[in-house]
Design a protein around this motif. Structure first.
Motif, short mmCIF file in Angstrom:
data_model
loop_
_atom_site.label_atom_id
_atom_site.label_comp_id
_atom_site.label_asym_id
_atom_site.label_seq_id
_atom_site.Cartn_x
_atom_site.Cartn_y
_atom_site.Cartn_z
N ALA A 1 0.83 -1.20 0.00
CA ALA A 1 0.00 0.00 0.00
C ALA A 1 0.87 1.26 0.00
N LEU A 2 1.94 1.24 0.79
CA LEU A 2 2.86 2.38 0.81
C LEU A 2 3.48 2.61 -0.57
N LEU A 3 3.94 1.54 -1.20
CA LEU A 3 4.56 1.65 -2.52
C LEU A 3 3.57 2.15 -3.56
N LEU A 4 2.34 1.64 -3.50
CA LEU A 4 1.32 2.06 -4.46
C LEU A 4 0.97 3.53 -4.29
N HIS A 5 0.81 3.97 -3.04
CA HIS A 5 0.48 5.36 -2.76
C HIS A 5 1.63 6.28 -3.18
N TYR A 6 2.85 5.89 -2.85
CA TYR A 6 4.01 6.70 -3.22
C TYR A 6 4.15 6.80 -4.74
N SER A 7 3.97 5.70 -5.45
CA SER A 7 4.10 5.71 -6.91
C SER A 7 3.05 6.60 -7.55
N LEU A 8 1.85 6.56 -7.02
CA LEU A 8 0.77 7.39 -7.55
C LEU A 8 1.08 8.87 -7.35
N LEU A 9 1.52 9.23 -6.15
CA LEU A 9 1.85 10.63 -5.86
C LEU A 9 3.04 11.09 -6.69
N ALA A 10 4.01 10.20 -6.90
CA ALA A 10 5.16 10.56 -7.72
C ALA A 10 4.74 10.83 -9.16
N SER A 11 3.77 10.07 -9.66
CA SER A 11 3.26 10.31 -11.01
C SER A 11 2.65 11.71 -11.11
N PHE A 12 1.92 12.10 -10.07
CA PHE A 12 1.28 13.42 -10.08
C PHE A 12 2.32 14.54 -10.04
N THR A 13 3.31 14.40 -9.16
CA THR A 13 4.31 15.46 -9.04
C THR A 13 5.12 15.60 -10.34
N TRP A 14 5.42 14.48 -10.99
CA TRP A 14 6.17 14.57 -12.25
C TRP A 14 5.31 15.14 -13.36
N MET A 15 3.99 14.97 -13.30
CA MET A 15 3.11 15.64 -14.25
C MET A 15 3.24 17.16 -14.13
N ALA A 16 3.24 17.64 -12.89
CA ALA A 16 3.38 19.08 -12.66
C ALA A 16 4.76 19.56 -13.12
#
Length: 214
Positions: free
Chosen positions: A10-25
C-alpha cells in the motif's frame, strides 16, 4: 498476503501514484521553461532539483501519513461488492486529501502553464509580420500541446472525478488509457524532434542557396 506485506504494498502504491502526479506538474513546468523561457533562463543543477521535488514530495506525504497512523494503509474493497480487496489507503478522508487533493492542484497548475504557453504562442506567431505558413505551424503546435496536456492530467481524472465506486468498464478504460500515457508522450517528443531536424535542414538549404547566389 500478510498484513505487514500488505502495508508495504500500500505504501509503494500510494508513493508511486503521488510521484506520477508530481512529475506531471514538473513536466508542465518544464514545457513552460522549454518553450517560453528557452533563451532567458538558466537553473543550476536543474535535473537534481526536479528529482528532489519529484521524488521527495511524495515521500514526505507518505511519511506524514505513516507517522500519524500506519493503520491508514491496509486492505480496502475495490468496489461496492466488497469481494475484491486491494492493499491501499483504508481511510476515505486521507485518500481524498493526499490523492484527489494533490491531483487537483497538479491539474490546475498544468492548466495555468498551458494557458501561459498558449498566450505566448499567440503573441509570437500571430503578429502581422508573420507569414501564413508560420501561423499554420503555430496552430499545429498548439494542438500538440493540448494533446500533451490532456495526457499529463485529464486521463487521471477518470478515476478521481467519478462519482462513487467505479464500474468495470471505467476501470478498464482508465488502465488502458493511462498505460499508453508514456507511449503518447514518446510520440510527442519524437514528432517534435523530427520537426526540429526538418527546420534545421530547411535553414541549411536556404543558407546554401544564398551562398550560391552570392
Amino acid at each position: 498476503m500478510s498484513s505487514e506485506l500488505c502495508l508495504y504494498v500500500a505504501l509503494l502504491l500510494h508513493y508511486s501514484l503521488l510521484a506520477s502526479f508530481t512529475w506531471m506538474a514538473l513536466e508542465g513546468f518544464h514545457l513552460y521553461l522549454l518553450l517560453v523561457k528557452v533563451f532567458n533562463i538558466y537553473v543550476r543543477r536543474y535535473l537534481l532539483k526536479l528529482s528532489v521535488v519529484g521524488w521527495g514530495l511524495p515521500a514526505v506525504i507518505v511519511t506524514v501519513v505513516v507517522i500519524i497512523d500506519k493503520g491508514f494503509y491496509g486492505r480496502t474493497p475495490l468496489d461496492s461488492s466488497n469481494v475484491t480487496k486491494v492493499c491501499y489507503i483504508t481511510n476515505d478522508k486521507v485518500k481524498m486529501v493526499t490523492t484527489v487533493g494533490l491531483f487537483s492542484l497538479v491539474f490546475l497548475f498544468n492548466l495555468i502553464m498551458f494557458g501561459v504557453i498558449i498566450k505566448w504562442f499567440m503573441g509570437t506567431f500571430y503578429g502581422k509580420e508573420h507569414r501564413q505558413s508560420e501561423r499554420n505551424a503555430a496552430k499545429k503546435n498548439i494542438f500538440i500541446l493540448l494533446l500533451l496536456m490532456v495526457l499529463l492530467g485529464l486521463t487521471w481524472g477518470l478515476i478521481f472525478f467519478s462519482l462513487g465506486h467505479l464500474n468495470t468498464p471505467v476501470l478498464y478504460i482508465f488502465c488502458i488509457v493511462n498505460s499508453l500515457q508514456g507511449f503518447f508522450i514518446f510520440v510527442y517528443f519524437a514528432l517534435t524532434l523530427k520537426k526540429t531536424k526538418g527546420s534545421a535542414t530547411t535553414q541549411g538549404t536556404d543558407s546554401q542557396s544564398h551562398t550560391s547566389e552570392n
